[in-house]
Scaffold this motif. Structure first.
Motif, PDB file in Angstrom:
ATOM      1  N   UNK A 472     -35.877  -2.856 -13.517  1.00  0.00           N
ATOM      2  CA  UNK A 472     -34.667  -2.487 -12.799  1.00  0.00           C
ATOM      3  C   UNK A 472     -33.518  -2.334 -13.779  1.00  0.00           C
ATOM      4  N   UNK A 473     -32.533  -1.581 -13.350  1.00  0.00           N
ATOM      5  CA  UNK A 473     -31.286  -1.441 -14.101  1.00  0.00           C
ATOM      6  C   UNK A 473     -30.193  -2.071 -13.268  1.00  0.00           C
ATOM      7  N   UNK A 474     -29.852  -3.332 -13.583  1.00  0.00           N
ATOM      8  CA  UNK A 474     -28.918  -4.070 -12.749  1.00  0.00           C
ATOM      9  C   UNK A 474     -29.416  -4.077 -11.315  1.00  0.00           C
ATOM     10  N   UNK A 475     -28.537  -3.795 -10.378  1.00  0.00           N
ATOM     11  CA  UNK A 475     -28.929  -3.609  -8.985  1.00  0.00           C
ATOM     12  C   UNK A 475     -28.648  -2.172  -8.564  1.00  0.00           C
ATOM     13  N   UNK A 476     -28.920  -1.258  -9.522  1.00  0.00           N
ATOM     14  CA  UNK A 476     -28.698   0.154  -9.251  1.00  0.00           C
ATOM     15  C   UNK A 476     -29.982   0.864  -8.849  1.00  0.00           C
ATOM     16  N   UNK A 477     -31.082   0.514  -9.491  1.00  0.00           N
ATOM     17  CA  UNK A 477     -32.332   1.215  -9.194  1.00  0.00           C
ATOM     18  C   UNK A 477     -33.515   0.398  -9.676  1.00  0.00           C
ATOM     19  N   UNK A 478     -34.676   0.627  -9.034  1.00  0.00           N
ATOM     20  CA  UNK A 478     -35.955   0.057  -9.456  1.00  0.00           C
ATOM     21  C   UNK A 478     -36.859   1.177  -9.945  1.00  0.00           C
ATOM     22  N   UNK A 479     -37.761   0.805 -10.831  1.00  0.00           N
ATOM     23  CA  UNK A 479     -38.719   1.783 -11.349  1.00  0.00           C
ATOM     24  C   UNK A 479     -40.066   1.096 -11.548  1.00  0.00           C
ATOM     25  N   UNK A 480     -41.134   1.856 -11.366  1.00  0.00           N
ATOM     26  CA  UNK A 480     -42.448   1.450 -11.829  1.00  0.00           C
ATOM     27  C   UNK A 480     -42.755   2.252 -13.081  1.00  0.00           C
ATOM     28  N   UNK A 481     -43.169   1.550 -14.127  1.00  0.00           N
ATOM     29  CA  UNK A 481     -43.578   2.209 -15.362  1.00  0.00           C
ATOM     30  C   UNK A 481     -45.086   2.035 -15.516  1.00  0.00           C
ATOM     31  N   UNK A 482     -45.737   3.104 -15.962  1.00  0.00           N
ATOM     32  CA  UNK A 482     -47.194   3.131 -16.049  1.00  0.00           C
ATOM     33  C   UNK A 482     -47.629   3.439 -17.479  1.00  0.00           C
ATOM     34  N   UNK A 483     -48.629   2.717 -17.951  1.00  0.00           N
ATOM     35  CA  UNK A 483     -49.206   2.982 -19.267  1.00  0.00           C
ATOM     36  C   UNK A 483     -50.722   3.001 -19.147  1.00  0.00           C
ATOM     37  N   UNK A 484     -51.346   4.002 -19.752  1.00  0.00           N
ATOM     38  CA  UNK A 484     -52.812   4.089 -19.736  1.00  0.00           C
ATOM     39  C   UNK A 484     -53.401   3.865 -21.123  1.00  0.00           C
ATOM     40  N   UNK A 485     -52.552   3.453 -22.082  1.00  0.00           N
ATOM     41  CA  UNK A 485     -53.053   3.218 -23.435  1.00  0.00           C
ATOM     42  C   UNK A 485     -52.643   1.839 -23.957  1.00  0.00           C
ATOM     43  N   UNK A 486     -52.617   0.865 -23.073  1.00  0.00           N
ATOM     44  CA  UNK A 486     -52.364  -0.508 -23.487  1.00  0.00           C
ATOM     45  C   UNK A 486     -50.923  -0.850 -23.747  1.00  0.00           C
ATOM     46  N   UNK A 487     -49.991  -0.002 -23.314  1.00  0.00           N
ATOM     47  CA  UNK A 487     -48.581  -0.320 -23.440  1.00  0.00           C
ATOM     48  C   UNK A 487     -47.832   0.446 -24.503  1.00  0.00           C
ATOM     49  N   UNK A 488     -48.471   1.407 -25.142  1.00  0.00           N
ATOM     50  CA  UNK A 488     -47.784   2.164 -26.190  1.00  0.00           C
ATOM     51  C   UNK A 488     -46.919   3.289 -25.615  1.00  0.00           C
ATOM     52  N   UNK A 489     -47.420   3.966 -24.606  1.00  0.00           N
ATOM     53  CA  UNK A 489     -46.678   5.064 -24.009  1.00  0.00           C
ATOM     54  C   UNK A 489     -46.566   4.834 -22.497  1.00  0.00           C
ATOM     55  N   UNK A 490     -45.398   5.205 -21.951  1.00  0.00           N
ATOM     56  CA  UNK A 490     -45.106   4.891 -20.550  1.00  0.00           C
ATOM     57  C   UNK A 490     -44.522   6.103 -19.836  1.00  0.00           C
ATOM     58  N   UNK A 491     -44.862   6.230 -18.547  1.00  0.00           N
ATOM     59  CA  UNK A 491     -44.221   7.178 -17.650  1.00  0.00           C
ATOM     60  C   UNK A 491     -43.648   6.394 -16.471  1.00  0.00           C
ATOM     61  N   UNK A 492     -42.641   6.968 -15.797  1.00  0.00           N
ATOM     62  CA  UNK A 492     -41.912   6.230 -14.765  1.00  0.00           C
ATOM     63  C   UNK A 492     -41.986   6.933 -13.422  1.00  0.00           C
ATOM     64  N   UNK A 493     -41.959   6.124 -12.372  1.00  0.00           N
ATOM     65  CA  UNK A 493     -41.734   6.596 -10.999  1.00  0.00           C
ATOM     66  C   UNK A 493     -40.735   5.641 -10.372  1.00  0.00           C
ATOM     67  N   UNK A 494     -39.840   6.162  -9.503  1.00  0.00           N
ATOM     68  CA  UNK A 494     -38.775   5.313  -9.003  1.00  0.00           C
ATOM     69  C   UNK A 494     -38.855   5.145  -7.493  1.00  0.00           C
ATOM     70  N   UNK A 495     -38.012   4.231  -6.999  1.00  0.00           N
ATOM     71  CA  UNK A 495     -37.976   3.883  -5.591  1.00  0.00           C
ATOM     72  C   UNK A 495     -36.940   4.696  -4.816  1.00  0.00           C
ATOM     73  N   UNK A 496     -36.218   5.558  -5.503  1.00  0.00           N
ATOM     74  CA  UNK A 496     -35.155   6.295  -4.848  1.00  0.00           C
ATOM     75  C   UNK A 496     -33.913   5.474  -4.615  1.00  0.00           C
ATOM     76  N   UNK A 497     -33.740   4.401  -5.362  1.00  0.00           N
ATOM     77  CA  UNK A 497     -32.612   3.487  -5.190  1.00  0.00           C
ATOM     78  C   UNK A 497     -33.016   2.098  -5.621  1.00  0.00           C
ATOM     79  N   UNK A 498     -32.312   1.100  -5.094  1.00  0.00           N
ATOM     80  CA  UNK A 498     -32.615  -0.280  -5.449  1.00  0.00           C
ATOM     81  C   UNK A 498     -33.199  -0.997  -4.246  1.00  0.00           C
ATOM     82  N   UNK A 499     -34.247  -1.799  -4.477  1.00  0.00           N
ATOM     83  CA  UNK A 499     -34.876  -2.603  -3.430  1.00  0.00           C
ATOM     84  C   UNK A 499     -35.059  -4.012  -3.953  1.00  0.00           C
ATOM     85  N   UNK A 500     -35.005  -4.984  -3.034  1.00  0.00           N
ATOM     86  CA  UNK A 500     -35.185  -6.370  -3.430  1.00  0.00           C
ATOM     87  C   UNK A 500     -36.673  -6.658  -3.575  1.00  0.00           C
TER      88      UNK A 500
END
Length: 681
Positions: A472-500
């Motif tokens: 998360x970035x403060x309480x502005x937005x949440x994101x899921x980050x995905x890695x398929x190579x053990x954590x070296x490279x990442x792609x993101x998908x977001x929630x469209x805002x911030x969720x608890x």
């Protein structure tokens, strides 16, 4: 800042207090949460901790517990009566009882204690106050309670009034004079008859209107108090001095881009003040450092003395040794006591002999439950390969100095089908281990550590390459980050805002969903999100019931079936929650109820050996019927599921959990299959 860490191997095993079930044992962990420190004229120390009272005769280099500790009793304040090492009084809290605070006295150096007053007290911030003219007379103040003892704490006279007194100080300008601060910003109280009666004094200008203002007394000019109003994210130091004779307030100016936590005068150098502070990024409000600010002219100008490595406690009770110039003690929330011998330039943690560390996370090898890592508050991790009988130090702890308290969030992920592979993180980089956590190496990664904070990290599916991170970035937005190579490279998908949301749920099933949920110390409104495929965008999952007055406690996915979860409801406002248990078998697409439940507290954990067995993490109670009825258990005070593991090894359930002072382990006895045929529906 120079920090010298002390490492050792620890080999003590204790029975679990109150254990009723077979095979429970408690494993203490080196360290301790020190709530208070009494410094004696002879250089001796008494520390009030989460494990009773410890004594040191060598300025904190080593510690010995003064009595057999109760696993549920905390010593919040400790005071030596008139400097006598044998006569002690303490303010204690029994965590097994609602409002279980009391005053206790000891006449044998803490070897035995007698309760002398039981309140009621309503806060944990009480303190003992002694007037220099009458060192044998002690006041105890807490909220609107004022008690007076003239016999070393054996008996107490109640001088309480209706006004809440936040901080009380004895003023030596005349006998019997005390001053007290109020919740109001424009007034203080003073007493000239030993606390029997109080009158008000106006403050000009007003103090900052905040509840977390701290006060310290000048050791020479007793009528002068120094105050600090800490503000998370603050760029200005709201601190100053107060003259209790006139009510005059003078504010300090320190252009440090930080917020002072408290201002402490040096008893050995007139005009020298130290202000432990927290510096923040102006945009993200992330913590950028913990400077120690120093003034040599009574607060007129400030400079940086040094920096602390991390948040050591919430209130930073900096204590100068009154009899040893240059020596300073800092009680910590896990690492015993930090000590400085160079006026605060460098510190060393001192906890040798203390056996009540605050464990924050447990990572267990499911193919060998005797092999695990334990993370400790403020101290490096420990590794055990023999079920906790001994520990070896691991020179990592993955500390992340976020803007808010994050100590209960795990910073280690273990692969589901390759349990020797682990990934850890701090606020700068990832670290990988291929030997079960014994050794770690930093790894290159394109993860945007400078932009977001990681709230949770887990492997998903088989192997050790696929990872998902909740950030998360403060309480502005949440994101899921995905890695398929053990954590070296990442792609993101977001929630469209911030969720608890603050927890991830994954499993070893490659096609299984990834759950994102809220997990706290009590039930929450429905906040379950799901990504149906690796790398997908999370979607909100409807709660099991359309009744909007219900709150939910959700389990992690079933270790044997990622598509299965349990949800326990309770109704907001009910004096005694009436819970109902729901189950999904298709990744929260549909839910069905299986009846009412006796779940009391903590996050439920589905047993890896038998999906109908459900553990209540707070108490260790076990259900053999899918979470409806729970049998007797053991009190762990472990609400969250991160530190609770119910593993299936050789066909038997092995349970390991964090407890208040270490690790509690349930190892099955011979023939114990956990799930009894008598409970089979």
């Amino acid at each position: 800042m120079r920090i010298a860490w002390l490492f050792f191997v620890f080999t003590t095993v204790l029975p679990l207090a109150g254990a009723q079930a077979a095979g429970w044992r408690h494993m203490p962990v080196p360290g301790a949460h020190v709530y208070d420190l009494a410094i004696l004229p002879d250089g001796g120390l008494y520390a009030g901790t989460n494990d009773g009272v410890y004594r040191s005769l060598d300025a904190g280099a080593s510690w010995t517990r003064t009595q057999s500790a109760s696993p549920s009793k905390q010593f919040l304040r400790v005071h030596s009566v008139d400097g006598d090492a044998q006569r002690l009084i303490a303010y204690t809290a029994d965590t097994t009882q609602h409002g279980g605070t009391a005053l206790e006295a000891s006449h044998d150096g803490g070897a035995s204690w007698q309760i002398t007053h039981t309140g009621p007290f309503f806060a944990r911030s009480g303190r003992f106050v002694v007037h220099p003219a009458t060192p044998g007379v002690v006041l105890f103040t807490e909220a609107n309670t004022v008690l007076r003892s003239e016999d070393g704490g054996a008996t107490w006279a109640d001088l309480s009034g209706t006004q809440t007194k936040r901080s009380v100080f004895a003023v030596a300008d005349r006998p019997g004079r005390y001053v007290a601060m109020l919740d109001r910003a424009d007034r203080m109280l003073e007493s000239n008859d030993g606390g029997a009666t109080w009158s008000s004094l106006a403050l000009k200008p007003e103090l900052p209107q905040r509840h977390d203002v701290t006060f310290e007394q000048d050791p020479v000019r007793h009528s002068i108090l120094y105050f600090a109003a800490y503000q998370s994210g603050g760029q200005a130091a709201l601190s100053g001095e107060l003259d209790t004779q006139t009510g005059a307030v003078r504010f300090f100016t320190d252009a440090c881009g930080c917020s002072h936590v408290r201002v402490v005068p040096d008893p050995h150098r007139t005009g020298r003040l130290i202000a432990p502070a927290v510096a923040f990024d102006e945009t993200t409000l992330a913590v950028t450092g913990r400077p120690l600010r120093e003034s040599l002219d009574g607060g007129a100008t400030w400079r940086e003395l040094s920096r602390l490595p991390r948040r050591l406690a919430d209130d930073y009770r900096w204590q100068f040794d009154p009899w040893q110039p240059g020596r300073i003690y800092l009680p910590t929330a896990g690492a015993g006591v930090y000590r400085s011998d160079d006026d605060g330039v460098s510190f060393t943690p001192r906890y040798e002999g203390m056996i009540a560390a605050v464990p924050t996370y447990l990572s267990v090898d499911p193919t060998n439950p005797a092999d695990f890592l334990v993370a400790r508050s403020l101290l490096p991790m420990l590794h055990s390969s023999d079920g906790g009988n001994s520990f070896s130090p691991v020179g990592m702890d993955f500390h992340s100095d976020y803007a808010g308290p994050e100590e209960d969030h795990p910073r280690i992920a273990r692969a589901w089908t390759d349990p020797k592979a682990l990934l850890g993180f701090d606020d700068r980089s990832f670290y990988r281990s291929e030997d079960g956590g014994r050794s770690w190496e930093a790894m290159d990664s394109d993860f945007p550590f400078e932009d977001v904070w990681i709230r949770a990290l887990q492997f998903t599916g088989s192997g050790s390459d696929k990872l998902v991170a909740l950030a998360e970035r403060g309480k502005l937005s949440n994101h899921l980050f995905w890695s398929s190579d053990g954590g070296r490279h990442w792609t993101a998908s977001d929630f469209g805002g911030w969720a608890f949301v603050n927890r991830l749920g994954t499993g070893k099933d490659d096609p299984g969903p990834v759950y994102v949920r809220s997990d706290g110390y009590s039930s929450q409104p429905a906040t379950l999100w799901i990504s149906d495929a690796f790398g997908g965008t999370p979607r909100f999952a409807s709660p099991p019931s359309s009744d909007t007055s219900l709150r939910w406690t959700m389990s992690a996915p079933d270790p044997a079936n990622t598509f299965r979860m349990l949800a326990f409801s309770d109704r907001a406002g009910e004096p005694a929650p009436l819970r109902e248990v729901f189950e999904t078998l298709d990744g929260a697409t549909t839910w069905h109820t299986s009846g009412t439940s006796q779940l009391v507290g903590g996050t439920p954990v589905i047993d890896a050996c038998d999906g109908r067995t459900v553990w209540e993490t707070m108490s260790g109670r076990v259900s053999r019927d899918g979470g409806r009825s729970f049998g007797a258990g053991v009190d762990f005070a472990q609400y969250l599921a991160d530190g609770f593991h119910a593993l299936c090894f050789q066909g038997k359930s092995h349970v390991l959990t964090l407890s208040s002072r270490g690790i509690s382990i349930r190892e099955p006895e011979a023939g114990d299959t956990l799930f009894k045929e008598g409970h089979d529906p």
